[in-house]
Design a protein around this motif. Structure first.
Motif, PDB file in Angstrom:
ATOM      1  N   ILE A 150     132.295  63.594  33.763  1.00 12.56           N
ATOM      2  CA  ILE A 150     133.503  62.563  33.773  1.00 12.56           C
ATOM      3  C   ILE A 150     132.790  61.331  33.542  1.00 12.56           C
ATOM      4  CG2 ILE A 150     135.156  61.156  35.219  1.00 12.56           C
ATOM      5  CD1 ILE A 150     135.570  63.706  36.977  1.00 12.56           C
ATOM      6  N   GLN A 151     133.398  60.657  32.277  1.00 10.14           N
ATOM      7  CA  GLN A 151     132.921  59.271  31.858  1.00 10.14           C
ATOM      8  C   GLN A 151     134.087  58.416  32.176  1.00 10.14           C
ATOM      9  OE1 GLN A 151     130.009  58.535  30.443  1.00 10.14           O
ATOM     10  NE2 GLN A 151     129.520  60.685  30.996  1.00 10.14           N
ATOM     11  N   VAL A 152     133.819  57.127  32.679  1.00  6.92           N
ATOM     12  CA  VAL A 152     134.907  56.484  32.881  1.00  6.92           C
ATOM     13  C   VAL A 152     134.524  55.007  31.934  1.00  6.92           C
ATOM     14  CG1 VAL A 152     136.048  54.791  34.888  1.00  6.92           C
ATOM     15  CG2 VAL A 152     135.001  57.170  35.081  1.00  6.92           C
ATOM     16  N   VAL A 153     135.801  54.510  31.518  1.00  2.34           N
ATOM     17  CA  VAL A 153     135.794  53.514  30.693  1.00  2.34           C
ATOM     18  C   VAL A 153     136.816  52.541  31.075  1.00  2.34           C
ATOM     19  CG1 VAL A 153     136.193  52.206  28.396  1.00  2.34           C
ATOM     20  CG2 VAL A 153     134.838  54.544  28.606  1.00  2.34           C
ATOM     21  N   ILE A 154     136.532  51.034  31.494  1.00  2.00           N
ATOM     22  CA  ILE A 154     137.666  50.349  32.413  1.00  2.00           C
ATOM     23  C   ILE A 154     137.721  49.094  31.294  1.00  2.00           C
ATOM     24  CG2 ILE A 154     138.100  49.231  34.082  1.00  2.00           C
ATOM     25  CD1 ILE A 154     136.327  51.003  35.705  1.00  2.00           C
ATOM     26  N   LEU A 155     138.983  48.655  31.043  1.00  2.00           N
ATOM     27  CA  LEU A 155     139.112  47.571  29.924  1.00  2.00           C
ATOM     28  C   LEU A 155     139.770  46.597  30.996  1.00  2.00           C
ATOM     29  CD1 LEU A 155     141.182  49.294  27.056  1.00  2.00           C
ATOM     30  CD2 LEU A 155     138.660  49.181  27.363  1.00  2.00           C
ATOM     31  N   TYR A 156     139.472  45.316  30.930  1.00  2.00           N
ATOM     32  CA  TYR A 156     139.899  44.350  31.583  1.00  2.00           C
ATOM     33  C   TYR A 156     139.821  42.877  30.654  1.00  2.00           C
ATOM     34  CZ  TYR A 156     134.944  42.521  32.451  1.00  2.00           C
ATOM     35  OH  TYR A 156     133.718  42.241  32.382  1.00  2.00           O
ATOM     36  N   PRO A 157     140.764  42.114  30.835  1.00  2.00           N
ATOM     37  CA  PRO A 157     140.906  40.810  30.333  1.00  2.00           C
ATOM     38  C   PRO A 157     139.799  39.926  30.615  1.00  2.00           C
ATOM     39  CG  PRO A 157     142.476  40.849  32.196  1.00  2.00           C
ATOM     40  CD  PRO A 157     141.805  42.197  32.031  1.00  2.00           C
ATOM     41  N   LYS A 158     138.842  39.396  29.509  1.00  2.00           N
ATOM     42  CA  LYS A 158     137.763  38.829  29.717  1.00  2.00           C
ATOM     43  C   LYS A 158     138.328  37.302  30.281  1.00  2.00           C
ATOM     44  CE  LYS A 158     133.808  36.954  27.324  1.00  2.00           C
ATOM     45  NZ  LYS A 158     132.886  37.076  26.071  1.00  2.00           N
ATOM     46  N   GLY A 159     137.331  37.024  31.303  1.00  2.00           N
ATOM     47  CA  GLY A 159     137.886  35.683  31.978  1.00  2.00           C
ATOM     48  C   GLY A 159     138.988  35.422  32.638  1.00  2.00           C
ATOM     49  N   LYS A 160     139.746  36.455  33.202  1.00  2.00           N
ATOM     50  CA  LYS A 160     141.032  36.585  33.882  1.00  2.00           C
ATOM     51  C   LYS A 160     141.045  37.480  34.912  1.00  2.00           C
ATOM     52  CE  LYS A 160     143.847  35.467  29.481  1.00  2.00           C
ATOM     53  NZ  LYS A 160     142.674  35.488  28.495  1.00  2.00           N
ATOM     54  N   ILE A 161     140.012  37.508  35.399  1.00  2.00           N
ATOM     55  CA  ILE A 161     139.641  38.310  36.626  1.00  2.00           C
ATOM     56  C   ILE A 161     139.116  37.477  37.472  1.00  2.00           C
ATOM     57  CG2 ILE A 161     140.345  40.590  36.033  1.00  2.00           C
ATOM     58  CD1 ILE A 161     137.618  41.520  36.491  1.00  2.00           C
ATOM     59  N   SER A 162     139.050  37.795  38.854  1.00  2.00           N
ATOM     60  CA  SER A 162     137.979  36.687  39.701  1.00  2.00           C
ATOM     61  C   SER A 162     136.540  37.095  39.252  1.00  2.00           C
ATOM     62  CB  SER A 162     138.436  36.629  41.312  1.00  2.00           C
ATOM     63  OG  SER A 162     137.801  37.835  41.705  1.00  2.00           O
ATOM     64  N   PRO A 163     135.786  36.325  39.612  1.00  2.00           N
ATOM     65  CA  PRO A 163     134.164  36.741  39.442  1.00  2.00           C
ATOM     66  C   PRO A 163     133.653  37.766  40.523  1.00  2.00           C
ATOM     67  CG  PRO A 163     134.371  34.318  39.144  1.00  2.00           C
ATOM     68  CD  PRO A 163     135.693  34.654  39.713  1.00  2.00           C
TER      69      PRO A 163
END
Length: 430
Positions: A150-163
């Motif tokens: 199982i490979q997991v790729v996670i996309l998230y909005p840069k600079g828009k989630i907490s550190p």
């Protein structure tokens, strides 16, 4: 268990197929072809969390998996509590952040990992592609970390989630690849949908999604609504109002499914931040998403919630009017004021829970019992909460550990060709 595609009712699949595929044709969501009814709710509520959850989930899954298998899956997934905390005389917080990544997504993420393992051949190749506005990423990454094939790729909005949210899942490596996308969460979600529309890509890498679009995650979330109600007295259950902080609307969908099973809930409230597509729709009848705005409740920064079609389908099937849903939207200023009020009253919360509490307080009648969902540990939003409350939240052990590690994320533009290239590049045999 049979499920049908909300965009193509002719496409019907088993539970295993729905878990493996995530989405149906035309990016359609899967929905149960039959809604089970549970008898003797009081007896069910008297059970322990694992036994009760196994019974609930078996009612949906049917004979596709044995009850013993489902119990083992639940026992492995739900190894942490979902306690109620009394905030006022008639108001309770359901704390869903006692799992390994300190957020409610641990329930769905871990049950999905168990489900996928149960319905997939040992030599089957799977690539999990998911978008996150904060907490899904960590729950999914930790649930699938180190799993074979199982490979997991996670996309998230840069600079828009907490550190600290970012540190919790972007520091793992191994079979977890994280991608910071120059865009919004809605952009990330759109890229996931584009990937599912690419038939060749989908077949080449065994594409799957761990967003709340995956039916196994949604089903797991039903269980903690029953757990919450089990902790109330019989009198409190009779006039129960539940306020749900809402972004992609999976949590509210699960709550309404719990009600459809027979859970005694008088009404639900959909509480959002200024990304208020659903509250405006419930008020005006017009679906008019706006550009997503960044807020201090970033996990709810969603303007086109994926799960809303499931809510409309469920309400239609049950004969429930959408006007039976409470709703409200809270801006950052009022969120901060609410956090201060709660803290002064002795309860430390974070922005998402504060929004649910705020709307609940506005709409709760004197004779009703209120319950609101606390979806993440306040320390996950330490910078924001410390600033508002002039405090210094101590980091729980999981955050302390990952905060010291370097970020391993890739940067990418909001471009499908780039994401497609990354998906192929992480395949161990390509």
């Amino acid at each position: 268990m049979k499920l049908y595609n909300l965009k193509d009712h002719q496409q019907q699949v088993s539970f295993g197929q729905a878990v493996r595929q995530g989405l149906g044709r035309q990016q359609g969501l899967f929905f149960p072809a039959q809604l089970p009814q549970l008898g003797d709710i009081d007896t069910l509520l008297a059970m322990d969390f694992v036994s009760r959850s196994s019974k609930i989930l078996s009612a949906f899954i049917g004979d596709e998996l044995s009850s013993e298998t489902v119990t083992q899956m639940v026992d492995s997934a739900f190894q942490f509590p979902a306690p109620l905390r009394q905030v006022k005389s008639n108001v309770y917080a359901l704390e869903l952040f006692h799992g390994p990544t300190l957020a409610f997504k641990d329930f769905g993420g871990r049950f999905m990992a168990q489900s996928l393992a149960a319905v997939t051949d040992s030599d089957g190749k799977i690539t999990i592609l998911t978008a996150t506005s904060g907490d899904t990423g960590a729950a999914v990454a930790h649930a699938f970390y180190g799993m074979d094939n199982i490979q997991v790729v996670i996309l998230y909005p840069k600079g828009k989630i907490s550190p600290l949210q970012e540190k919790l899942f972007c520091t793992l490596g191994k079979n977890i690849t994280t991608v910071a996308v120059n865009g919004t969460f809605d952009d990330c979600q759109a890229l996931v949908k584009q990937a599912f529309d690419d038939a060749e890509l989908r077949d080449d890498i065994g594409l799957n999604s761990a967003n709340s679009i995956n039916i196994s995650r949604l089903m797991a979330q039903i269980c903690y609504y029953f757990e919450a109600v089990s902790q109330l007295s019989k009198a409190e259950r009779e006039q129960l109002v539940i306020s749900v902080p809402s972004g992609n609307f999976g949590n509210l969908t699960a709550g309404l499914l719990a009600k459809s099973l027979g859970l005694p809930v008088k009404r639900f409230i959909a509480a959002t931040n200024v990304n208020d597509t659903v509250p405006r729709y419930l008020h005006t009848g017009e679906w008019t998403p706006k550009t997503t705005v960044a807020t201090i409740s970033n996990a709810m920064d969603v303007s086109q919630p994926n799960n809303w079609p499931r809510i409309e389908e469920l309400c239609q099937l049950k004969g429930w009017g959408l006007d039976e849903l409470g709703y409200g939207a809270v801006d950052d200023k009022q969120t901060a004021i609410t956090l201060k009020q709660m803290y002064a009253d002795g309860y430390l919360c974070e922005p998402h829970g504060a929004i649910a509490y705020n709307v609940l307080e506005q709409q709760l009648a004197e004779n009703e019992t209120g319950l609101f969902l606390c979806t993440a540990h306040p320390a996950k939003f330490k910078d924001v909460v410390d600033t508002i409350l002039a405090t210094d939240i101590e980091l729980p052990a999981p955050l302390e550990k990952h905060n010291a590690l370097p970020l391993l994320s890739l940067d990418a533009d909001n471009n499908f060709a780039t994401i497609k290239s990354i998906l192929y590049s992480v395949q161990p045999t390509l």
